[in-house]
Design a protein around this motif. Sequence first.
Motif, PDB file in Angstrom:
ATOM      1  N   PRO A 141      28.614  22.786  26.024  1.00  0.00           N
ATOM      2  CA  PRO A 141      29.942  23.399  26.090  1.00  0.00           C
ATOM      3  C   PRO A 141      30.865  22.492  25.313  1.00  0.00           C
ATOM      4  O   PRO A 141      32.108  22.996  24.698  1.00  0.00           O
ATOM      5  CB  PRO A 141      30.257  23.240  27.452  1.00  0.00           C
ATOM      6  N   GLU A 142      30.829  21.271  25.400  1.00  0.00           N
ATOM      7  CA  GLU A 142      31.748  20.145  24.764  1.00  0.00           C
ATOM      8  C   GLU A 142      31.770  20.637  23.274  1.00  0.00           C
ATOM      9  O   GLU A 142      32.643  20.498  22.543  1.00  0.00           O
ATOM     10  CB  GLU A 142      31.463  18.795  24.800  1.00  0.00           C
ATOM     11  N   LEU A 143      30.379  20.783  22.752  1.00  0.00           N
ATOM     12  CA  LEU A 143      30.268  20.886  21.279  1.00  0.00           C
ATOM     13  C   LEU A 143      30.964  22.166  20.789  1.00  0.00           C
ATOM     14  O   LEU A 143      31.722  22.268  19.892  1.00  0.00           O
ATOM     15  CB  LEU A 143      28.814  20.994  20.979  1.00  0.00           C
ATOM     16  N   ASP A 144      30.751  23.345  21.787  1.00  0.00           N
ATOM     17  CA  ASP A 144      31.383  24.701  21.497  1.00  0.00           C
ATOM     18  C   ASP A 144      32.830  24.345  21.687  1.00  0.00           C
ATOM     19  O   ASP A 144      33.566  25.163  20.531  1.00  0.00           O
ATOM     20  CB  ASP A 144      30.855  25.848  22.781  1.00  0.00           C
ATOM     21  N   ARG A 145      33.304  23.908  22.653  1.00  0.00           N
ATOM     22  CA  ARG A 145      34.807  23.590  22.523  1.00  0.00           C
ATOM     23  C   ARG A 145      35.466  23.213  21.377  1.00  0.00           C
ATOM     24  O   ARG A 145      36.278  23.369  20.542  1.00  0.00           O
ATOM     25  CB  ARG A 145      35.119  22.870  23.790  1.00  0.00           C
ATOM     26  N   LEU A 146      34.443  21.988  20.615  1.00  0.00           N
ATOM     27  CA  LEU A 146      35.092  21.249  19.539  1.00  0.00           C
ATOM     28  C   LEU A 146      35.033  22.330  18.431  1.00  0.00           C
ATOM     29  O   LEU A 146      35.660  22.112  17.570  1.00  0.00           O
ATOM     30  CB  LEU A 146      34.143  20.049  19.392  1.00  0.00           C
ATOM     31  N   ALA A 147      33.706  23.119  18.221  1.00  0.00           N
ATOM     32  CA  ALA A 147      33.813  23.797  17.209  1.00  0.00           C
ATOM     33  C   ALA A 147      35.010  24.787  17.228  1.00  0.00           C
ATOM     34  O   ALA A 147      35.686  25.304  16.181  1.00  0.00           O
ATOM     35  CB  ALA A 147      32.607  24.782  17.330  1.00  0.00           C
ATOM     36  N   ALA A 148      35.274  25.403  18.496  1.00  0.00           N
ATOM     37  CA  ALA A 148      36.242  26.409  18.604  1.00  0.00           C
ATOM     38  C   ALA A 148      37.691  25.846  18.165  1.00  0.00           C
ATOM     39  O   ALA A 148      38.296  26.343  17.345  1.00  0.00           O
ATOM     40  CB  ALA A 148      36.515  27.047  19.978  1.00  0.00           C
ATOM     41  N   GLU A 149      37.791  24.488  18.504  1.00  0.00           N
ATOM     42  CA  GLU A 149      39.036  23.795  18.191  1.00  0.00           C
ATOM     43  C   GLU A 149      39.099  23.648  16.845  1.00  0.00           C
ATOM     44  O   GLU A 149      40.050  23.740  16.223  1.00  0.00           O
ATOM     45  CB  GLU A 149      38.983  22.290  19.100  1.00  0.00           C
ATOM     46  N   LYS A 163      47.177  29.842   8.065  1.00  0.00           N
ATOM     47  CA  LYS A 163      48.253  30.618   8.212  1.00  0.00           C
ATOM     48  C   LYS A 163      49.724  29.639   8.004  1.00  0.00           C
ATOM     49  O   LYS A 163      50.554  30.476   7.294  1.00  0.00           O
ATOM     50  CB  LYS A 163      48.473  30.853   9.873  1.00  0.00           C
ATOM     51  N   ALA A 164      49.830  28.540   8.199  1.00  0.00           N
ATOM     52  CA  ALA A 164      50.855  27.622   7.697  1.00  0.00           C
ATOM     53  C   ALA A 164      50.995  27.765   6.508  1.00  0.00           C
ATOM     54  O   ALA A 164      52.069  27.863   5.678  1.00  0.00           O
ATOM     55  CB  ALA A 164      50.795  26.333   8.217  1.00  0.00           C
ATOM     56  N   ALA A 216      37.840  25.516  14.378  1.00  0.00           N
ATOM     57  CA  ALA A 216      38.114  26.821  13.849  1.00  0.00           C
ATOM     58  C   ALA A 216      39.518  27.204  14.178  1.00  0.00           C
ATOM     59  O   ALA A 216      40.041  27.837  12.978  1.00  0.00           O
ATOM     60  CB  ALA A 216      37.172  27.890  14.569  1.00  0.00           C
ATOM     61  N   ALA A 217      39.959  27.153  15.125  1.00  0.00           N
ATOM     62  CA  ALA A 217      41.357  27.133  15.639  1.00  0.00           C
ATOM     63  C   ALA A 217      42.460  26.412  14.725  1.00  0.00           C
ATOM     64  O   ALA A 217      43.343  26.838  13.881  1.00  0.00           O
ATOM     65  CB  ALA A 217      41.720  27.103  16.897  1.00  0.00           C
ATOM     66  N   GLN A 218      41.845  25.173  14.366  1.00  0.00           N
ATOM     67  CA  GLN A 218      42.846  24.363  13.424  1.00  0.00           C
ATOM     68  C   GLN A 218      42.890  24.860  12.161  1.00  0.00           C
ATOM     69  O   GLN A 218      43.838  25.165  11.261  1.00  0.00           O
ATOM     70  CB  GLN A 218      42.212  23.050  13.561  1.00  0.00           C
TER      71      GLN A 218
END
Length: 426
Positions: free
Chosen positions: A291-299, A309-310, A301-303
Amino acid sequence: MSTEAGPSSPPPAPAAAPAPADGAEGEKKKEPVVILCIGMAGSGKTTLMQRLNSHLNSRNSPPYILNLDPAVSHMPYSANIDIRDTVDYKEVMKQYNLGPNGGILTALNLFTTKFDQVLGYVEKRAESVDYILVDTPGQIEIFTWSASGAIITDAIASSLPTVVAYIVDTPRTTAPATFMSNMLYACSILYKTRLPFIIVFNKIDVQPHDFALEWMEDFEAYQAALNDKSRDEHGEGSYVNSLMGSMCLVLEEFYNNLRAVGVSAMTGEGMKAFFDAVEEGRKEYEADYRPELDRLAAERAAQTEADKKAQLERLMRDMNVSDSATATGSRPSAGGRRGDNPFGPHPINEREDRYMDEDGYDEDEEEVDEEEQEAIRRQAEEEEEDADAQELGALDVQEPEIGGLPPMGSATGGGTGRGMSWPRPA
Ligand SMILES: Nc1nc2c(ncn2[C@@H]2O[C@H](COP(=O)(O)OP(=O)(O)O)[C@@H](O)[C@H]2O)c(=O)[nH]1
Ligand SMILES: [Mg+2]
Protein backbone atom coordinates in the motif's frame (compact mmCIF):
# COMPACT_ATOMS: atom_id res chain seq x y z
CA MET A 1 8.66 14.18 3.49
CA SER A 2 6.75 10.97 3.50
CA THR A 3 9.01 9.80 0.73
CA GLU A 4 11.82 9.93 3.27
CA ALA A 5 9.99 7.67 5.61
CA GLY A 6 8.97 5.13 3.05
CA PRO A 7 11.16 3.16 0.74
CA SER A 8 12.73 6.27 -0.68
CA SER A 9 11.74 6.73 -4.30
CA PRO A 10 11.79 3.20 -5.58
CA PRO A 11 12.49 3.32 -9.28
CA PRO A 12 9.45 2.59 -11.40
CA ALA A 13 8.97 -1.06 -12.11
CA PRO A 14 9.88 -1.74 -15.75
CA ALA A 15 6.70 -3.69 -16.25
CA ALA A 16 3.47 -3.33 -14.38
CA ALA A 17 3.65 -5.74 -11.49
CA PRO A 18 0.77 -8.18 -11.40
CA ALA A 19 -2.03 -7.12 -9.12
CA PRO A 20 -1.77 -8.40 -5.56
CA ALA A 21 -3.36 -11.75 -5.01
CA ASP A 22 -6.71 -10.57 -3.75
CA GLY A 23 -8.03 -13.64 -2.08
CA ALA A 24 -8.34 -15.48 -5.36
CA GLU A 25 -5.44 -17.76 -4.56
CA GLY A 26 -7.24 -20.71 -6.05
CA GLU A 27 -7.40 -19.48 -9.64
CA LYS A 28 -4.60 -17.00 -9.69
CA LYS A 29 -0.95 -17.93 -9.26
CA LYS A 30 0.65 -16.23 -6.29
CA GLU A 31 3.52 -13.92 -7.01
CA PRO A 32 6.91 -15.35 -6.09
CA VAL A 33 8.66 -14.05 -3.00
CA VAL A 34 12.12 -12.59 -3.32
CA ILE A 35 14.45 -13.59 -0.48
CA LEU A 36 17.36 -11.17 -0.19
CA CYS A 37 20.20 -12.85 1.72
CA ILE A 38 22.23 -10.21 3.54
CA GLY A 39 24.83 -10.77 6.23
CA MET A 40 28.39 -10.30 7.41
CA ALA A 41 31.18 -12.02 5.52
CA GLY A 42 31.32 -15.68 6.42
CA SER A 43 27.90 -15.77 8.05
CA GLY A 44 26.86 -18.42 5.53
CA LYS A 45 24.79 -16.60 2.90
CA THR A 46 26.10 -18.63 0.00
CA THR A 47 25.85 -21.92 1.87
CA LEU A 48 22.29 -21.06 2.89
CA MET A 49 21.44 -20.24 -0.73
CA GLN A 50 22.61 -23.70 -1.68
CA ARG A 51 20.58 -25.24 1.13
CA LEU A 52 17.43 -23.36 0.15
CA ASN A 53 17.99 -24.30 -3.47
CA SER A 54 18.26 -28.01 -2.72
CA HIS A 55 15.35 -27.86 -0.29
CA LEU A 56 13.09 -26.20 -2.86
CA ASN A 57 14.23 -28.57 -5.56
CA SER A 58 13.29 -31.48 -3.34
CA ARG A 59 9.85 -29.87 -3.00
CA ASN A 60 9.63 -29.71 -6.79
CA SER A 61 9.64 -25.96 -6.76
CA PRO A 62 13.04 -24.89 -8.09
CA PRO A 63 13.80 -21.25 -7.30
CA TYR A 64 15.10 -18.56 -9.61
CA ILE A 65 18.56 -17.55 -8.40
CA LEU A 66 20.50 -14.30 -8.69
CA ASN A 67 24.10 -14.00 -7.60
CA LEU A 68 25.22 -10.43 -6.89
CA ASP A 69 28.60 -11.35 -5.42
CA PRO A 70 31.23 -10.61 -8.07
CA ALA A 71 34.04 -12.05 -5.94
CA VAL A 72 32.67 -15.47 -5.02
CA SER A 73 35.19 -18.06 -6.12
CA HIS A 74 33.23 -21.21 -5.48
CA MET A 75 29.48 -21.19 -5.91
CA PRO A 76 27.86 -24.43 -4.75
CA TYR A 77 24.70 -23.80 -6.81
CA SER A 78 24.09 -22.61 -10.33
CA ALA A 79 22.58 -19.16 -10.64
CA ASN A 80 20.12 -18.12 -13.34
CA ILE A 81 21.68 -14.68 -13.37
CA ASP A 82 25.25 -14.26 -12.22
CA ILE A 83 26.94 -10.88 -11.90
CA ARG A 84 30.21 -12.61 -12.82
CA ASP A 85 28.88 -13.23 -16.32
CA THR A 86 28.54 -9.49 -16.81
CA VAL A 87 31.52 -8.01 -14.99
CA ASP A 88 34.89 -9.42 -14.07
CA TYR A 89 35.80 -7.66 -10.84
CA LYS A 90 39.51 -8.50 -11.21
CA GLU A 91 39.52 -6.81 -14.59
CA VAL A 92 37.69 -3.86 -13.02
CA MET A 93 40.39 -3.68 -10.33
CA LYS A 94 43.09 -3.56 -12.98
CA GLN A 95 41.35 -1.08 -15.24
CA TYR A 96 40.32 1.34 -12.51
CA ASN A 97 43.39 0.74 -10.39
CA LEU A 98 41.39 -0.37 -7.36
CA GLY A 99 41.80 -2.69 -4.40
CA PRO A 100 39.53 -5.70 -3.87
CA ASN A 101 36.72 -3.82 -2.09
CA GLY A 102 36.74 -0.99 -4.60
CA GLY A 103 36.75 -3.55 -7.40
CA ILE A 104 33.74 -5.38 -5.96
CA LEU A 105 31.84 -2.14 -5.37
CA THR A 106 32.59 -0.83 -8.86
CA ALA A 107 31.58 -4.16 -10.38
CA LEU A 108 28.28 -3.93 -8.50
CA ASN A 109 27.81 -0.34 -9.67
CA LEU A 110 28.43 -1.36 -13.28
CA PHE A 111 25.99 -4.23 -12.93
CA THR A 112 23.37 -1.90 -11.44
CA THR A 113 23.35 0.12 -14.64
CA LYS A 114 21.93 -2.99 -16.32
CA PHE A 115 19.57 -3.92 -13.55
CA ASP A 116 16.38 -2.94 -15.33
CA GLN A 117 17.23 -5.61 -17.90
CA VAL A 118 17.91 -8.11 -15.13
CA LEU A 119 14.58 -7.29 -13.53
CA GLY A 120 12.95 -7.80 -16.90
CA TYR A 121 14.28 -11.38 -16.98
CA VAL A 122 13.21 -11.97 -13.40
CA GLU A 123 9.70 -10.72 -14.09
CA LYS A 124 9.42 -12.91 -17.14
CA ARG A 125 10.10 -15.93 -14.97
CA ALA A 126 7.97 -14.71 -12.09
CA GLU A 127 4.99 -16.65 -13.40
CA SER A 128 6.67 -20.01 -13.12
CA VAL A 129 8.55 -19.86 -9.81
CA ASP A 130 7.59 -19.55 -6.16
CA TYR A 131 10.83 -18.17 -4.81
CA ILE A 132 13.53 -15.90 -6.10
CA LEU A 133 16.77 -16.10 -4.12
CA VAL A 134 19.33 -13.31 -4.15
CA ASP A 135 22.88 -13.74 -2.85
CA THR A 136 24.75 -10.52 -2.01
CA PRO A 137 28.46 -9.67 -1.80
CA GLY A 138 30.44 -11.21 1.04
CA GLN A 139 31.22 -7.82 2.55
CA ILE A 140 27.90 -6.65 3.91
CA GLU A 141 28.57 -2.92 3.68
CA ILE A 142 29.20 -3.13 -0.06
CA PHE A 143 25.57 -3.99 -0.48
CA THR A 144 23.90 -2.21 2.42
CA TRP A 145 25.73 1.10 2.33
CA SER A 146 26.18 1.62 -1.39
CA ALA A 147 23.90 3.46 -3.74
CA SER A 148 23.73 0.47 -6.05
CA GLY A 149 22.67 -1.82 -3.20
CA ALA A 150 19.83 0.57 -2.40
CA ILE A 151 18.85 0.88 -6.07
CA ILE A 152 18.79 -2.88 -6.55
CA THR A 153 16.82 -3.45 -3.35
CA ASP A 154 14.27 -0.77 -4.22
CA ALA A 155 13.92 -2.01 -7.78
CA ILE A 156 13.26 -5.57 -6.67
CA ALA A 157 10.98 -4.59 -3.81
CA SER A 158 8.87 -2.29 -5.95
CA SER A 159 8.31 -5.09 -8.41
CA LEU A 160 7.77 -8.22 -6.30
CA PRO A 161 7.06 -9.18 -2.68
CA THR A 162 10.45 -9.09 -1.00
CA VAL A 163 11.77 -10.14 2.40
CA VAL A 164 15.23 -9.56 3.83
CA ALA A 165 16.90 -12.58 5.41
CA TYR A 166 19.61 -11.25 7.68
CA ILE A 167 22.03 -14.12 8.24
CA VAL A 168 23.84 -14.18 11.58
CA ASP A 169 26.89 -16.31 12.34
CA THR A 170 25.47 -17.69 15.61
CA PRO A 171 28.66 -19.24 17.06
CA ARG A 172 30.40 -15.88 16.66
CA THR A 173 27.61 -13.93 18.33
CA THR A 174 27.63 -15.48 21.76
CA ALA A 175 29.44 -12.52 23.32
CA PRO A 176 26.87 -9.94 24.46
CA ALA A 177 28.72 -6.99 22.90
CA THR A 178 29.14 -8.74 19.54
CA PHE A 179 25.52 -9.77 19.65
CA MET A 180 24.51 -6.17 20.22
CA SER A 181 26.62 -4.85 17.32
CA ASN A 182 25.11 -7.46 15.06
CA MET A 183 21.59 -6.53 16.12
CA LEU A 184 22.30 -2.82 15.65
CA TYR A 185 23.51 -3.55 12.15
CA ALA A 186 20.38 -5.55 11.44
CA CYS A 187 18.30 -2.72 12.85
CA SER A 188 19.96 -0.19 10.54
CA ILE A 189 19.20 -2.39 7.54
CA LEU A 190 15.58 -2.84 8.61
CA TYR A 191 15.08 0.91 8.90
CA LYS A 192 16.89 1.52 5.63
CA THR A 193 14.91 -0.95 3.55
CA ARG A 194 11.69 -1.03 5.61
CA LEU A 195 11.11 -4.47 4.19
CA PRO A 196 9.80 -7.48 6.10
CA PHE A 197 12.76 -8.76 8.03
CA ILE A 198 13.86 -12.21 9.20
CA ILE A 199 16.84 -12.70 11.46
CA VAL A 200 18.31 -16.05 10.51
CA PHE A 201 20.59 -17.47 13.18
CA ASN A 202 22.73 -19.76 11.05
CA LYS A 203 25.08 -22.58 12.02
CA ILE A 204 22.87 -23.88 14.80
CA ASP A 205 24.51 -27.25 14.26
CA VAL A 206 27.52 -25.70 15.98
CA GLN A 207 25.79 -23.35 18.43
CA PRO A 208 22.06 -23.44 19.20
CA HIS A 209 20.44 -20.04 19.06
CA ASP A 210 18.24 -20.18 22.18
CA PHE A 211 20.58 -17.80 24.04
CA ALA A 212 19.93 -15.21 21.32
CA LEU A 213 16.16 -15.64 21.49
CA GLU A 214 16.30 -15.28 25.25
CA TRP A 215 18.31 -12.07 25.02
CA MET A 216 15.88 -10.64 22.53
CA GLU A 217 12.86 -11.48 24.64
CA ASP A 218 14.19 -10.78 28.07
CA PHE A 219 16.08 -7.58 28.68
CA GLU A 220 17.18 -8.70 32.12
CA ALA A 221 18.68 -11.92 30.82
CA TYR A 222 20.79 -9.85 28.47
CA GLN A 223 21.84 -7.55 31.32
CA ALA A 224 22.82 -10.55 33.37
CA ALA A 225 24.90 -11.91 30.51
CA LEU A 226 26.57 -8.54 30.14
CA ASN A 227 27.49 -8.44 33.80
CA ASP A 228 28.79 -11.97 33.64
CA LYS A 229 30.91 -11.93 30.57
CA SER A 230 31.85 -8.53 29.32
CA ARG A 231 34.56 -7.98 31.89
CA ASP A 232 36.61 -10.92 30.65
CA GLU A 233 35.86 -10.06 27.04
CA HIS A 234 37.01 -6.47 26.84
CA GLY A 235 38.45 -5.65 30.18
CA GLU A 236 36.38 -2.49 30.27
CA GLY A 237 33.25 -3.83 31.80
CA SER A 238 31.50 -0.79 33.18
CA TYR A 239 31.64 1.34 30.02
CA VAL A 240 30.49 -1.42 27.69
CA ASN A 241 27.89 -2.52 30.21
CA SER A 242 26.08 0.77 30.48
CA LEU A 243 26.20 1.44 26.73
CA MET A 244 24.95 -2.00 25.81
CA GLY A 245 22.35 -1.86 28.56
CA SER A 246 20.78 1.27 27.11
CA MET A 247 21.07 -0.07 23.56
CA CYS A 248 19.16 -3.11 24.64
CA LEU A 249 16.24 -0.93 25.69
CA VAL A 250 16.37 0.94 22.40
CA LEU A 251 16.25 -2.30 20.46
CA GLU A 252 13.15 -3.56 22.21
CA GLU A 253 10.94 -1.91 19.61
CA PHE A 254 13.07 -3.39 16.84
CA TYR A 255 12.81 -6.89 18.26
CA ASN A 256 9.03 -6.57 18.25
CA ASN A 257 9.08 -5.92 14.52
CA LEU A 258 10.80 -8.99 13.26
CA ARG A 259 10.89 -12.74 13.15
CA ALA A 260 13.88 -14.75 14.30
CA VAL A 261 14.58 -18.31 13.22
CA GLY A 262 17.47 -20.69 13.69
CA VAL A 263 18.81 -22.75 10.78
CA SER A 264 21.80 -24.75 9.77
CA ALA A 265 22.80 -24.25 6.20
CA MET A 266 25.05 -27.22 6.64
CA THR A 267 22.55 -29.79 7.91
CA GLY A 268 19.32 -28.28 6.64
CA GLU A 269 17.82 -27.93 10.10
CA GLY A 270 15.16 -25.27 10.57
CA MET A 271 14.01 -25.04 6.95
CA LYS A 272 10.34 -25.24 7.84
CA ALA A 273 10.59 -22.42 10.37
CA PHE A 274 12.46 -20.39 7.80
CA PHE A 275 9.84 -20.78 5.07
CA ASP A 276 7.04 -20.10 7.55
CA ALA A 277 8.76 -16.85 8.42
CA VAL A 278 9.11 -16.03 4.72
CA GLU A 279 5.38 -16.58 4.27
CA GLU A 280 4.66 -14.23 7.18
CA GLY A 281 7.01 -11.75 5.58
CA ARG A 282 5.08 -11.92 2.33
CA LYS A 283 1.86 -11.15 4.17
CA GLU A 284 3.52 -8.21 5.88
CA TYR A 285 4.72 -6.97 2.50
CA GLU A 286 1.21 -7.13 1.09
CA ALA A 287 -0.25 -5.46 4.16
CA ASP A 288 2.28 -2.68 4.77
CA TYR A 289 4.77 -2.27 1.99
CA ARG A 290 2.55 -2.65 -1.06
CA PRO A 291 0.00 0.00 0.00
CA GLU A 292 2.86 2.38 0.81
CA LEU A 293 4.32 1.67 -2.62
CA ASP A 294 0.96 2.25 -4.30
CA ARG A 295 0.50 5.45 -2.33
CA LEU A 296 3.94 6.67 -3.45
CA ALA A 297 3.18 5.75 -7.05
CA ALA A 298 -0.14 7.60 -6.88
CA GLU A 299 1.58 10.59 -5.28
CA ARG A 300 4.17 10.62 -8.02
CA ALA A 301 1.52 10.34 -10.73
CA ALA A 302 -0.47 13.18 -9.16
CA GLN A 303 2.65 15.32 -8.95
CA THR A 304 3.46 14.68 -12.59
CA GLU A 305 -0.11 15.56 -13.56
CA ALA A 306 0.02 18.76 -11.50
CA ASP A 307 3.34 19.72 -13.07
CA LYS A 308 1.93 19.17 -16.53
CA LYS A 309 -1.12 21.30 -15.74
CA ALA A 310 0.97 24.10 -14.31
CA GLN A 311 3.19 24.11 -17.39
CA LEU A 312 0.17 24.19 -19.67
CA GLU A 313 -1.32 27.08 -17.71
CA ARG A 314 1.90 29.01 -17.92
CA LEU A 315 2.09 28.39 -21.63
CA MET A 316 -1.50 29.60 -22.10
CA ARG A 317 -0.78 32.69 -20.05
CA ASP A 318 2.30 33.46 -22.10
CA MET A 319 0.40 32.98 -25.32
CA ASN A 320 -2.41 35.25 -24.13
CA VAL A 321 0.02 38.01 -23.37
CA SER A 322 1.61 37.95 -26.78
CA ASP A 323 -1.84 37.56 -28.43
CA SER A 324 -3.28 40.69 -26.89
CA ALA A 325 -0.10 42.57 -27.60
CA THR A 326 -0.34 41.88 -31.34
CA ALA A 327 -4.13 41.86 -31.50
CA THR A 328 -4.45 45.45 -30.32
CA GLY A 329 -1.81 46.36 -32.81
CA SER A 330 0.29 47.81 -30.09
CA ARG A 331 3.60 46.93 -31.48
CA PRO A 332 6.14 46.54 -28.75
CA SER A 333 8.13 49.70 -28.62
CA ALA A 334 11.35 49.79 -30.51
CA GLY A 335 13.67 47.36 -28.82
CA GLY A 336 10.77 46.15 -26.67
CA ARG A 337 11.15 42.60 -27.79
CA ARG A 338 14.76 42.69 -27.01
CA GLY A 339 14.00 44.10 -23.65
CA ASP A 340 11.88 41.00 -23.03
CA ASN A 341 14.95 38.89 -22.92
CA PRO A 342 15.79 38.71 -19.25
CA PHE A 343 19.29 37.55 -20.06
CA GLY A 344 20.21 40.65 -21.94
CA PRO A 345 21.57 40.86 -25.46
CA HIS A 346 22.83 37.67 -26.95
CA PRO A 347 24.59 37.08 -30.27
CA ILE A 348 21.66 34.98 -31.43
CA ASN A 349 19.43 38.07 -31.15
CA GLU A 350 21.55 39.75 -33.75
CA ARG A 351 21.17 36.99 -36.30
CA GLU A 352 19.17 37.69 -39.40
CA ASP A 353 16.95 34.63 -38.95
CA ARG A 354 16.18 35.16 -35.29
CA TYR A 355 12.43 35.52 -35.86
CA MET A 356 11.54 33.01 -38.48
CA ASP A 357 7.77 33.56 -38.58
CA GLU A 358 6.03 33.70 -41.91
CA ASP A 359 4.29 36.97 -41.11
CA GLY A 360 7.30 38.90 -42.18
CA TYR A 361 7.60 40.12 -38.69
CA ASP A 362 11.27 39.93 -39.25
CA GLU A 363 11.16 42.67 -41.88
CA ASP A 364 9.06 44.84 -39.61
CA GLU A 365 11.61 44.29 -36.99
CA GLU A 366 14.23 45.49 -39.49
CA GLU A 367 12.17 48.65 -40.10
CA VAL A 368 11.87 49.18 -36.41
CA ASP A 369 15.57 48.79 -36.20
CA GLU A 370 16.14 51.32 -38.95
CA GLU A 371 13.73 53.76 -37.40
CA GLU A 372 15.38 53.23 -34.15
CA GLN A 373 18.80 53.78 -35.58
CA GLU A 374 17.58 56.83 -37.44
CA ALA A 375 16.14 58.18 -34.23
CA ILE A 376 19.35 57.53 -32.40
CA ARG A 377 21.30 59.14 -35.20
CA ARG A 378 19.04 62.16 -35.16
CA GLN A 379 19.26 62.47 -31.45
CA ALA A 380 23.02 62.21 -31.58
CA GLU A 381 23.14 64.89 -34.24
CA GLU A 382 20.87 67.14 -32.23
CA GLU A 383 22.98 66.66 -29.21
CA GLU A 384 26.06 67.47 -31.21
CA GLU A 385 24.43 70.59 -32.58
CA ASP A 386 23.35 71.58 -29.10
CA ALA A 387 26.83 71.15 -27.81
CA ASP A 388 28.22 73.24 -30.68
CA ALA A 389 25.61 75.86 -30.18
CA GLN A 390 26.43 76.10 -26.53
CA GLU A 391 30.08 76.50 -27.29
CA LEU A 392 29.28 79.18 -29.80
CA GLY A 393 26.76 80.67 -27.43
CA ALA A 394 29.41 81.00 -24.79
CA LEU A 395 31.24 83.29 -27.14
CA ASP A 396 28.11 84.92 -28.34
CA VAL A 397 27.04 85.82 -24.88
CA GLN A 398 29.27 88.82 -24.77
CA GLU A 399 28.49 90.01 -28.20
CA PRO A 400 25.03 91.50 -27.73
CA GLU A 401 26.02 92.95 -24.41
CA ILE A 402 29.02 94.78 -25.63
CA GLY A 403 27.12 96.04 -28.53
CA GLY A 404 29.52 97.80 -30.80
CA LEU A 405 32.13 98.32 -28.18
CA PRO A 406 35.32 96.42 -28.34
CA PRO A 407 36.09 94.35 -25.31
CA MET A 408 38.36 95.98 -22.92
CA GLY A 409 41.99 95.31 -23.51
CA SER A 410 41.27 93.36 -26.59
CA ALA A 411 42.90 94.49 -29.75
CA THR A 412 41.11 92.31 -32.13
CA GLY A 413 37.83 91.92 -30.30
CA GLY A 414 37.91 88.20 -30.92
CA GLY A 415 36.56 88.68 -34.39
CA THR A 416 33.55 90.54 -33.14
CA GLY A 417 32.54 94.02 -34.01
CA ARG A 418 33.26 93.40 -37.60
CA GLY A 419 33.04 96.28 -39.86
CA MET A 420 33.76 98.69 -37.03
CA SER A 421 36.58 101.09 -37.19
CA TRP A 422 38.68 101.00 -34.10
CA PRO A 423 40.12 104.12 -32.65
CA ARG A 424 43.64 104.23 -33.77
CA PRO A 425 46.24 104.20 -31.11
CA ALA A 426 47.74 107.55 -30.62
N1 LIG B 1 28.96 -25.55 10.66
C1 LIG B 1 28.39 -24.78 9.77
N2 LIG B 1 29.14 -24.07 8.92
C2 LIG B 1 28.54 -23.30 8.01
C3 LIG B 1 27.13 -23.17 7.95
N3 LIG B 1 26.82 -22.30 6.96
C4 LIG B 1 27.99 -21.89 6.43
N4 LIG B 1 29.03 -22.48 7.05
C5 LIG B 1 30.46 -22.28 6.77
O1 LIG B 1 30.74 -20.91 6.91
C6 LIG B 1 31.74 -20.50 5.97
C7 LIG B 1 31.26 -19.29 5.21
O2 LIG B 1 30.12 -19.59 4.45
P1 LIG B 1 29.68 -18.81 3.17
O3 LIG B 1 28.40 -19.38 2.74
O4 LIG B 1 30.76 -18.74 2.17
O5 LIG B 1 29.48 -17.35 3.78
P2 LIG B 1 29.12 -15.99 3.04
O6 LIG B 1 30.35 -15.18 2.96
O7 LIG B 1 28.11 -15.33 3.93
O8 LIG B 1 28.55 -16.32 1.69
C8 LIG B 1 31.97 -21.70 5.08
O9 LIG B 1 33.13 -22.31 5.48
C9 LIG B 1 30.77 -22.58 5.34
O10 LIG B 1 31.10 -23.94 5.20
C10 LIG B 1 26.35 -23.94 8.87
O11 LIG B 1 25.13 -23.90 8.90
N5 LIG B 1 27.03 -24.72 9.75
MG1 LIG C 1 29.00 -15.64 -0.19
